[in-house]
Design a protein around this motif. Sequence first.
Motif, PDB file in Angstrom:
ATOM      1  N   PRO A   5      -2.582 -77.767  22.080  1.00  0.00           N
ATOM      2  CA  PRO A   5      -3.638 -77.813  23.116  1.00  0.00           C
ATOM      3  C   PRO A   5      -3.552 -79.112  23.894  1.00  0.00           C
ATOM      4  O   PRO A   5      -2.977 -80.101  23.421  1.00  0.00           O
ATOM      5  CB  PRO A   5      -4.932 -77.719  22.299  1.00  0.00           C
ATOM      6  CG  PRO A   5      -4.568 -78.188  20.939  1.00  0.00           C
ATOM      7  CD  PRO A   5      -3.145 -77.801  20.712  1.00  0.00           C
ATOM      8  N   PRO A   6      -4.118 -79.151  25.104  1.00  0.00           N
ATOM      9  CA  PRO A   6      -4.027 -80.372  25.924  1.00  0.00           C
ATOM     10  C   PRO A   6      -4.588 -81.610  25.237  1.00  0.00           C
ATOM     11  O   PRO A   6      -4.041 -82.703  25.381  1.00  0.00           O
ATOM     12  CB  PRO A   6      -4.837 -80.007  27.172  1.00  0.00           C
ATOM     13  CG  PRO A   6      -4.795 -78.516  27.241  1.00  0.00           C
ATOM     14  CD  PRO A   6      -4.774 -78.044  25.814  1.00  0.00           C
ATOM     15  N   GLU A   7      -5.667 -81.446  24.506  1.00  0.00           N
ATOM     16  CA  GLU A   7      -6.265 -82.599  23.825  1.00  0.00           C
ATOM     17  C   GLU A   7      -5.296 -83.203  22.803  1.00  0.00           C
ATOM     18  O   GLU A   7      -5.145 -84.424  22.711  1.00  0.00           O
ATOM     19  CB  GLU A   7      -7.563 -82.181  23.141  1.00  0.00           C
ATOM     20  CG  GLU A   7      -8.293 -83.317  22.449  1.00  0.00           C
ATOM     21  CD  GLU A   7      -9.556 -82.863  21.756  1.00  0.00           C
ATOM     22  OE1 GLU A   7     -10.258 -83.713  21.197  1.00  0.00           O
ATOM     23  OE2 GLU A   7      -9.840 -81.645  21.777  1.00  0.00           O
ATOM     24  N   GLU A  62      -1.378 -87.402  21.025  1.00  0.00           N
ATOM     25  CA  GLU A  62      -0.053 -87.749  20.504  1.00  0.00           C
ATOM     26  C   GLU A  62       0.715 -88.629  21.482  1.00  0.00           C
ATOM     27  O   GLU A  62       1.428 -89.548  21.056  1.00  0.00           O
ATOM     28  CB  GLU A  62       0.726 -86.468  20.205  1.00  0.00           C
ATOM     29  CG  GLU A  62       0.152 -85.675  19.032  1.00  0.00           C
ATOM     30  CD  GLU A  62       0.952 -84.422  18.741  1.00  0.00           C
ATOM     31  OE1 GLU A  62       1.940 -84.161  19.470  1.00  0.00           O
ATOM     32  OE2 GLU A  62       0.613 -83.692  17.791  1.00  0.00           O
ATOM     33  N   GLU A  63       0.587 -88.360  22.779  1.00  0.00           N
ATOM     34  CA  GLU A  63       1.261 -89.216  23.752  1.00  0.00           C
ATOM     35  C   GLU A  63       0.669 -90.624  23.751  1.00  0.00           C
ATOM     36  O   GLU A  63       1.408 -91.604  23.863  1.00  0.00           O
ATOM     37  CB  GLU A  63       1.150 -88.596  25.146  1.00  0.00           C
ATOM     38  CG  GLU A  63       1.992 -87.345  25.328  1.00  0.00           C
ATOM     39  CD  GLU A  63       1.826 -86.741  26.711  1.00  0.00           C
ATOM     40  OE1 GLU A  63       0.905 -87.198  27.438  1.00  0.00           O
ATOM     41  OE2 GLU A  63       2.590 -85.817  27.058  1.00  0.00           O
ATOM     42  N   ALA A  64      -0.645 -90.728  23.619  1.00  0.00           N
ATOM     43  CA  ALA A  64      -1.276 -92.053  23.559  1.00  0.00           C
ATOM     44  C   ALA A  64      -0.842 -92.814  22.310  1.00  0.00           C
ATOM     45  O   ALA A  64      -0.557 -94.015  22.370  1.00  0.00           O
ATOM     46  CB  ALA A  64      -2.797 -91.902  23.593  1.00  0.00           C
ATOM     47  N   MET A  65      -0.771 -92.118  21.172  1.00  0.00           N
ATOM     48  CA  MET A  65      -0.322 -92.768  19.945  1.00  0.00           C
ATOM     49  C   MET A  65       1.133 -93.215  20.053  1.00  0.00           C
ATOM     50  O   MET A  65       1.503 -94.295  19.578  1.00  0.00           O
ATOM     51  CB  MET A  65      -0.500 -91.813  18.761  1.00  0.00           C
ATOM     52  CG  MET A  65      -1.946 -91.539  18.387  1.00  0.00           C
ATOM     53  SD  MET A  65      -2.109 -90.334  17.048  1.00  0.00           S
ATOM     54  CE  MET A  65      -1.274 -91.198  15.720  1.00  0.00           C
ATOM     55  N   ALA A  66       1.975 -92.379  20.687  1.00  0.00           N
ATOM     56  CA  ALA A  66       3.384 -92.741  20.846  1.00  0.00           C
ATOM     57  C   ALA A  66       3.536 -93.971  21.734  1.00  0.00           C
ATOM     58  O   ALA A  66       4.358 -94.852  21.460  1.00  0.00           O
ATOM     59  CB  ALA A  66       4.162 -91.562  21.421  1.00  0.00           C
ATOM     60  N   ARG A  67       2.726 -94.033  22.820  1.00  0.00           N
ATOM     61  CA  ARG A  67       2.791 -95.198  23.697  1.00  0.00           C
ATOM     62  C   ARG A  67       2.352 -96.461  22.969  1.00  0.00           C
ATOM     63  O   ARG A  67       2.992 -97.515  23.089  1.00  0.00           O
ATOM     64  CB  ARG A  67       1.916 -94.972  24.929  1.00  0.00           C
ATOM     65  CG  ARG A  67       2.503 -94.019  25.948  1.00  0.00           C
ATOM     66  CD  ARG A  67       1.775 -94.141  27.282  1.00  0.00           C
ATOM     67  NE  ARG A  67       0.365 -93.849  27.144  1.00  0.00           N
ATOM     68  CZ  ARG A  67      -0.164 -92.644  27.291  1.00  0.00           C
ATOM     69  NH1 ARG A  67       0.612 -91.617  27.582  1.00  0.00           N
ATOM     70  NH2 ARG A  67      -1.462 -92.451  27.180  1.00  0.00           N
TER      71      ARG A  67
END
Length: 277
Positions: free
Chosen positions: A170-172, A177-182
Amino acid sequence: MGTQNLQIQQHQESLPGALARIKRGSRVGQAKSGDAAALPSPQRFQLPNPLDKIKKAPLQDKRTYCVIPSRILSDKTVRPTQIKVLAAFASYANPAGVTWVGLKRVGQDLGISGQAVHKHLTILKNRGYIEEISKAFAREKAATRRIIYDSDISADDAISINSSREDCRPPEQIRKEEAMARKKKEATVTEKILYEDRSLHNMMQPQRVEEPGKLTLDEAIRVLGSYAVNVNESLLRWLEMACELGASRSMIETCGREADPVGAVKVLVTRLDRACR
């Protein structure tokens, strides 16, 4: 009597001059009016109508089928309307059964109100046909739900299994996950920069004069032991290389004070190897 005759004579003499002045004024007035007539007549300017708001083109509905749990067909406690509600949610779901469609949109598809959809949805959740993964936020997004095809498979497992063919997150979850990866990448880069700067700073410190001769491996181990450093096999191999390249006691002491002695000894070996070339 003579004075009165003199005044009358002066008045008569001034009349021609006054008449001449009046005629000159009338000619000037006519010239001005002629100039005004020669000018173009003013035109009315009408402002354009305000632009209509730009409306987005409606998205094309590409739904052609939906998949629902087959066990609901034999469930006598579920009403036909509730089956239709489940089918409407399933029509918006991805291969993992995850959907984030709103109650209002489902109500529009079925011709019922959002409150009625919520009522039927509560019954379907109690029966185990659908579950809520994340809550909704007012004026921001709808809740994320999953159609339960197999009760033995969790939502994370269903997303992981089906994501090999299509990204079913889902988008959330994607944003998190993208924020954590960054953040992880930024932390790694920052830690690496700080470690290299700290190691370079320590290496550039003025060294005290050492006794002639190389530091033996046993002496280097004792120096690290004084800083409570556990000398494992990996550290021992790098420490041996540092001693062969002529590492001094102060260099080994600097490595022992680091948070990562193995990494510090590796940097020391690299710098000593460059200095020897």
